[in-house]
Design an enzyme around this catalytic site. Structure first.
Site, PDB file in Angstrom:
ATOM      1  N   HIS A   1      18.994  34.593  -6.594  1.00 51.99           N
ATOM      2  CA  HIS A   1      19.579  33.896  -5.453  1.00 51.99           C
ATOM      3  C   HIS A   1      19.427  32.378  -5.571  1.00 51.99           C
ATOM      4  O   HIS A   1      20.340  31.631  -5.271  1.00 51.99           O
ATOM      5  CB  HIS A   1      18.911  34.393  -4.168  1.00 51.99           C
ATOM      6  CG  HIS A   1      19.719  34.127  -2.953  1.00 51.99           C
ATOM      7  ND1 HIS A   1      20.886  34.779  -2.688  1.00 51.99           N
ATOM      8  CD2 HIS A   1      19.529  33.268  -1.919  1.00 51.99           C
ATOM      9  CE1 HIS A   1      21.390  34.343  -1.548  1.00 51.99           C
ATOM     10  NE2 HIS A   1      20.593  33.421  -1.065  1.00 51.99           N
TER      11      HIS A   1
ATOM     12  N   HIS B   1      26.319  36.555   3.055  1.00 46.98           N
ATOM     13  CA  HIS B   1      25.112  37.055   3.722  1.00 46.98           C
ATOM     14  C   HIS B   1      25.208  38.573   3.765  1.00 46.98           C
ATOM     15  O   HIS B   1      25.065  39.196   4.808  1.00 46.98           O
ATOM     16  CB  HIS B   1      24.939  36.425   5.110  1.00 46.98           C
ATOM     17  CG  HIS B   1      23.593  35.823   5.293  1.00 46.98           C
ATOM     18  ND1 HIS B   1      22.929  35.770   6.477  1.00 46.98           N
ATOM     19  CD2 HIS B   1      22.745  35.247   4.391  1.00 46.98           C
ATOM     20  CE1 HIS B   1      21.755  35.184   6.320  1.00 46.98           C
ATOM     21  NE2 HIS B   1      21.625  34.863   5.063  1.00 46.98           N
TER      22      HIS B   1
END
Lengths: 234, 735
Positions: free
Chosen positions: B44, B91
Site C-alpha cells: 500500500h 478504499h
C-alpha cells in the site's frame, strides 16, 4: 442595502449565497462569523445551508448556541429581514424563531433534486416578485427536511398565511406524490407571524443563473431588493 | 532473531524482507522500528509489486507544472494562472468489512490529498463495483457504501458530480470503492509535501489520535482476507464535520503564504506523512509522541505512530510563522500541536517524553524492496478470448423482450436513485449534472469549465487486459469529448487480485501498458493514481479492473452539449461508422452476451485512429454549436444509447433504418468509437461537411419524435414505458 451571510463551522452554501448577492444581484454583502454579535450594519441576513457543527445531536441544535444567534434573535424581533435556507431553516426552528421542526426525510435518504414549489402568499418581503399560485422550480438538497409541526400551530400558520411555498407538481397540485420528504401539508417554506423571517428547505441560490438550469431563485432574492427599494424600513 | 514468525506476519513482512532491513540497518530493529518498516514496506505504501510497472507512465508533459509521482498528484496548468489537480483512490478493503465507514473515509482521504496541495476541492466522483444486486449481502454493501459517500461528501459541501456502478459475480466478497476528487488552485498557492528547512516545526492539526486503523496499510490493504476474520478495528471512522473545518482552516493558512510543507495523514498515519515529507525535502525529523494529542488513554508509542485516525494534517512551518498560523486554527477551534521538528540529520527520530525510542535513516524506510515478477496469461482466459462468436445463435426471445432485459439490467438501468443521494449542485457550478456521459462544472470568474468522467469495463479487461485498459481510457475520454471538452489528463486506480500470482501480475502489467500507451495517444498524461491489490477472498480474485478518471477542459462553457434529445424532428445520426450491421465478434465482452447467453467471451477491439478522429469531430461540432445532443455507445450498444438519449430528454425516436436478420448484433453489439448525435435539420450540411473534412464515417438513424419510441417493427412503444423500466429497476431490486 447590505446583506450579511452567517458562517458557522460546517456551513457550505455561504459562498453560493454570497456569490448570488454580489455577482448576480450586484449588492453589498459581507460574511458574518458565528462568533460576531454586532449586526447593526445589515438590512437582511442569510443563514445559509450546510451542516453546522456537523449537525451532530440534531440539525441546528448546536448552532443555536453560537454567539451570533442571540443577535439574530434581536434582529428578528426588530422586524428586520432574515432568510434561513436549508440548515439555516433548521437553525431558525431550533432557536424558536420559527415554529416547527425538521426531521429526517420520510425515506431516510438524502435527496438532491429539482422540486416544484407552489407560491401561496405573494404579499411578503420574499415573494412580492411572484404571482399567487405560480409554480417556481428550486432544488432541494437535504436529509432532514421533513417539516413537522403540531396541529394547533399548523392551523395558525394557515390562518396567518405563513406558508409561502409547498412542494407541488409542475402545474401546482399539492399532493403526497409530489412531497419529496414527507413534510406536513407539503410545506417547503414558511415565514414567522410578522412576516420578516423566512425559512425554506429548497436552495434558491442554486437557481440564479441560466447556465445552471434555472433562474427562479432570483424571484426570491429580487423580491427582497424590491421591498427595500420601495420602503426604506419596515 | 528478535521477533517470531507471527509478529512478522502481522506486519506483512517476509523473512527475506526482515533480513534485508537488518542488513541495511546494520542491527536488529526494535518493535516500533519494525512497525515503521511493516507499514512503509507494504504494498500500500511501498508499491512493492506495482512500482516497476508504474514507471511506464509518461511522467513529463509540457502542460504539467508538477509531474506525477513528485507529489500527491501532478498539477495541470489550465491557463490564466489557474491549475487543477485530481486523483482517484481505492478504499476497497475497508468497504468490504464496514461499507459505510469504509466508503466515507475513502472520500475523506482523497479530499485531503487534494487540499494538501493547496487546491480547493471542487468535485467528487466515484467508481463502484459489487457482486450481483439480488444477493442480500451485496445489497447491504451497496446501501452502506452509497450512504457513506452521501453522508460524508454532502457534509463537506463538495458536489459529487458523477461516477459509475457495475455488478458482477467477480466482486462478490470484494466490492470496489474508488473515490476521485478534483481541485482547483492558483498556481502560486501550490503547496508541496516537503519538510522545508531544518529547524522548521512540525504542526499536527485536526483529530486527536486514536487506536483506529492500526495496520490498515500493512494488514488490510496488502493482504487477501477471509470474511470470517474480525477485521473491523482496522477500519477507520470518519468525522466529516472535522474534515470540513480542516479544509477551510488549512486553505486559509495556505492562502497566507506561510506554509513550507503540508501532507495529509493517510495510510500508515503519521509514520508515512512524516517520512514522506522528510524524504521530499532531503531532511530528517524528530517527533516526540508524548506531544501528540490522543483521544483515548493507554496508547503505546507504536500505536500512536501507526494509527490511521482520519482528519489529520501535518504542516511544516518556520518558527517565526507559528503564532500567525496558530491564530487561524484557533479561530476555527481546531486542535493544533507542535509535535516535533525538521532536522538536517536524515533520520526518522522518535522520542517519548524526550527518551529515544526509534532512530532509522529515512532512505532505508523509503527504499522498499521491489519485486518484478514474470506474468503468465491464464489458459482459461486465452481460451475465452479466442472463442469465436460467429456461432452465437439468435436469441429465442423476442426483440422487445431482449431490449427490455438490457434496459433493466442492473449494469444499464438509471443511477438516479444513487446520484440524487449525493449533493451534486453545491458550489453552484454544475452545468451538466450526473446522469449523462460526463458531468461539467464551470470555473467561476472565467469562461472555462471542466468535464469529468470515471470509466472501466472489467469484462473487456478480463478478456484482454491490454485492450481493455485502452478502451477504458478511450471511453473516459470519449465521455469528456461528448460534452465538448478536450481531455487534458487522467488518473487511474488499478484494482487487481494478488500480484504474486503470475496470472494476476500479467493482467496488472498489460493494463499498465494499455493505459500508458493510450494516454500518449490522447496527449492526456497520467497525473496520479492508486494501486489496490490483493482483492481476493478465498482464493478468488476480482476481474482486473483498471478504473480511469478523466478530466477535460472546455474553453467556453456556453458551448457545451448534453446527452439528452432536445427537440422533436431533430435528426439522429450515428458517428464513427457507416453501417449498423455488425459482425458477431462485436459481442465480445458485451452486456448482451453475458445477460442473454451467459458468456464472457470474445476478443474486444478498438481502432485508435478512428477513436481520435471521432472525438475531435465531436468537439468541433459542439464548438460550432451544431448539436443538440451527443451520447456515446457503450454497454448495451446502439439500442441502449438511443434509448438513454430519448429517456433523458423525455422525447421519442423513430428509426428509419432496416434491421437485417441479425438484429441482435445491430442493436446490442458493443463496437467501440460510436456516438449518437441529434441536431436541427438545418445543420445537416454543415455537420456532414465537418465529418467529411475529418474523414469520419456516419450513418443516419432517424428522427426525434414527441413520445413514440420506434426502433424497429418489433420495438414500438411510448417513451413512458421504456423510461419507467429504466428508472425503476435499481430501486425495485433494492426494495
Amino acid at each position: 442595502m447590505k446583506f450579511g451571510v452567517v458562517v458557522f463551522p460546517g456551513t457550505w452554501s455561504d459562498v453560493d449565497c454570497f456569490h448570488v448577492i454580489k455577482d448576480c444581484l450586484d449588492q453589498d454583502v459581507e460574511y458574518i462569523w458565528h462568533k460576531d454579535t454586532d449586526l447593526s450594519k445589515f438590512d437582511c441576513i442569510i443563514l445559509p445551508g450546510g451542516f453546522s457543527y456537523g449537525d451532530y445531536l440534531r440539525c441546528g441544535a448546536i448552532a443555536k448556541f453560537s454567539p451570533v444567534m442571540e443577535s439574530i434573535k434581536e434582529f428578528s424581533e426588530k422586524g428586520k429581514a432574515i432568510i434561513g435556507i436549508c440548515n439555516g431553516f433548521q437553525i431558525l426552528c431550533e432557536s424558536g424563531i420559527l415554529p416547527g421542526v425538521l426531521i429526517r426525510n420520510r425515506d431516510l435518504k438524502f435527496r438532491c433534486e429539482m422540486t416544484n414549489l407552489l407560491v401561496q402568499n405573494t404579499d411578503t418581503v420574499f415573494t412580492n416578485r411572484c404571482d399567487l399560485d405560480q409554480v417556481i422550480q428550486v432544488p432541494i438538497s437535504h436529509g432532514e427536511g421533513n417539516y413537522f409541526v403540531d396541529n394547533d400551530t399548523l392551523n395558525e400558520l394557515e390562518k396567518n398565511n405563513q406558508i409561502l411555498f409547498s412542494y407541488s407538481s409542475s402545474i401546482g397540485e399539492v399532493s403526497e406524490i409530489n412531497n419529496p420528504n414527507g413534510s406536513v401539508m407539503n410545506i417547503a417554506g414558511i415565514v414567522n407571524q410578522k412576516g420578516n423571517v423566512l425559512g425554506m428547505m429548497p436552495h434558491p441560490e442554486r437557481v440564479c443563473d441560466p447556465i445552471l438550469g434555472g433562474t427562479d431563485g432570483l424571484k426570491i432574492f429580487g423580491s427582497i431588493l424590491d421591498h427595500f427599494s420601495d420602503s426604506v424600513s419596515f | 532473531m528478535r521477533f517470531d514468525e507471527q509478529t512478522l506476519k502481522n506486519l506483512s513482512l517476509t523473512q527475506y524482507e526482515y533480513d534485508l532491513l537488518v542488513e541495511k540497518l546494520g542491527r536488529e530493529p526494535n518493535y516500533i522500528e519494525l512497525g515503521l518498516f511493516g507499514s512503509l514496506w507494504s504494498e500500500h505504501c511501498g508499491y512493492q509489486h506495482s512500482k516497476p510497472l508504474l514507471k511506464k507512465f509518461q511522467s513529463d508533459n509540457p502542460k504539467l507544472l508538477v509531474s506525477a509521482g513528485e507529489e500527491n498528484a501532478g498539477v495541470v496548468d489550465i491557463g490564466d494562472g489557474d491549475a487543477i489537480v485530481f486523483k482517484i483512490e481505492s478504499h476497497n478493503h475497508p468497504s468490504a468489512i464496514e461499507p459505510y465507514e469504509g466508503a466515507a473515509t475513502g472520500v475523506g482521504g482523497i479530499v485531503r490529498d487534494i487540499f494538501a496541495m493547496g487546491a480547493r476541492p471542487v468535485a467528487l466522483l466515484n467508481s463502484l463495483r459489487f457482486g450481483p444486486i439480488h444477493v442480500e449481502r451485496n445489497k447491504y454493501l451497496f446501501d452502506g457504501v452509497v450512504s457513506g459517500i452521501s453522508n460524508y461528501g454532502n457534509c463537506l459541501g463538495i458536489p459529487n458530480i458523477g461516477g459509475e456502478i457495475y455488478f458482477s459475480d467477480s466482486y462478490t466478497g470484494n466490492p470496489l470503492v474508488n473515490a476521485m476528487c478534483i481541485g482547483v488552485l492558483k498556481i502560486e498557492e501550490l503547496v508541496k509535501s516537503s519538510s522545508g528547512p531544518a529547524g522548521n516545526l512540525l504542526l499536527l492539526v485536526g483529530s486527536g489520535t486514536g487506536k483506529d486503523g492500526i495496520h490498515g496499510a500493512s494488514g488490510l490493504a496488502s493482504n487477501t482476507f477471509d470474511e470470517e476474520q474480525e477485521l473491523r478495528p482496522t477500519v477507520q471512522v470518519g468525522n466529516p464535520f472535522l474534515e470540513k473545518i480542516l479544509i477551510e482552516s488549512c486553505l486559509e493558512v495556505v492562502a497566507s503564504g506561510r506554509v513550507d510543507g503540508l501532507q495529509d495523514l493517510g495510510a500508515a498515519g503519521l509514520t508515512s506523512a512524516s517520512v514522506e515529507c522528510a524524504a521530499n525535502g532531503n531532511m530528517g525529523f524528530e517527533i516526540d509522541v508524548s506531544l501528540i494529542p490522543r483521544r483515548e488513554s493507554g496508547m503505546e508509542a507504536y500505536e500512536v505512530m501507526l494509527s490511521e485516525t482520519q482528519e489529520r494534517m501535518l504542516f511544516s512551518i518556520s518558527p517565526e510563522n507559528l503564532d500567525y498560523v496558530c491564530s487561524i486554527f484557533e479561530k476555527w477551534d481546531i486542535n493544533h500541536d507542535v509535535i516535533g521538528k525538521v532536522t538536517s540529520r536524515e533520520y526518522a527520530t522518535i522520542l517519548e517524553n524526550g527518551k529515544l525510542i526509534a532512530d532509522v535513516p529515512i532512505n532505508i524506510l523509503t527504499d522498499a524492496p521491489l519485486y518484478t515478477l514474470e506474468g503468465v496469461e491464464s489458459r482459461d482466459i486465452i481460451k475465452a478470448r479466442e472463442t469465436s462468436l460467429e456461432n452465437i445463435p439468435l436469441p429465442q426471445e423476442s426483440q422487445m423482450r431482449v431490449f427490455f432485459k438490457l434496459l433493466s439490467s442492473a449494469n444499464i438501468a438509471s443511477r438516479e436513485y444513487v446520484y440524487t443521494q449525493y449533493d451534486h449542485q453545491v458550489q453552484t457550478n454544475t452545468v451538466i449534472p450526473p446522469g449523462g456521459d460526463a458531468s461539467l462544472i464551470r470555473i467561476k470568474g472565467t469562461q472555462k469549465a471542466l468535464a469529468a468522467s470515471t470509466d472501466g469495463n472489467s469484462r473487456f479487461s478480463y478478456l484482454d487486459p491490454y485492450i481493455g485498459a485502452k478502451i477504458a481510457v478511450a471511453e473516459a475520454c470519449r465521455n469528456i469529448s461528448c460534452t465538448g471538452a478536450e481531455p487534458i489528463a487522467i488518473t487511474n486506480c488499478l484494482n487487481f487480485g494478488n500480484p504474486q500470482k503470475p496470472e494476476v501480475y500479467y493482467q496488472l502489467d498489460k493494463s499498465v501498458s494499455g493505459i500508458s500507451d493510450m494516454s500518449l495517444e490522447f496527449n492526456a498524461p497520467v497525473i496520479s493514481g492508486n494501486v489496490s491489490l490483493y482483492n481476493e477472498t478465498q482464493d478468488s480474485a476480482i476481474f482486473p479492473t483498471p478504473v480511469i478518471g478523466a478530466v477535460g477542459l472546455l474553453q467556453n462553457v456556453e458551448n457545451h452539449c448534453g446527452s439528452a434529445f432536445e427537440n422533436q424532428n431533430d435528426l439522429v445520426f450515428l458517428l464513427g461508422t457507416n453501417t449498423i450491421d455488425l459482425n458477431l465478434e462485436y459481442f465480445a465482452g458485451s452486456e448482451f452476451l453475458e445477460l442473454i447467453h451467459n458468456k464472457i467471451e470474445g476478443s474486444p477491439e478498438i481502432n485508435i485512429a478512428l477513436e481520435i478522429i471521432l472525438q475531435k469531430t465531436c468537439r468541433e461540432l459542439i464548438a460550432s454549436n451544431l448539436l443538440n445532443s451527443c451520447h456515446d455507445c457503450s454497454e448495451g450498444g446502439l439500442a441502449i444509447a438511443i434509448a438513454e438519449s430519448a429517456i433523458l430528454g423525455n422525447k421519442g425516436f423513430v428509426a428509419n433504418f432496416e434491421l437485417n436478420e441479425r438484429w441482435d448484433s445491430a442493436l446490442f453489439g458493443e463496437k467501440q468509437s460510436r456516438v449518437v448525435i441529434s441536431f436541427h435539420p438545418s445543420n445537416l450540411d454543415e455537420i456532414l461537411s465537418i465529418c467529411n473534412r475529418f474523414s469520419l464515417p456516419f450513418f443516419e438513424l432517424g428522427k426525434v419524435s414527441s413520445n413514440r419510441f420506434k426502433m424497429s417493427e418489433f420495438i414500438d412503444l411510448n417513451i413512458e414505458e421504456i423510461s419507467n423500466v429504466w428508472k425503476t429497476t435499481l430501486l425495485n431490486e433494492l426494495n
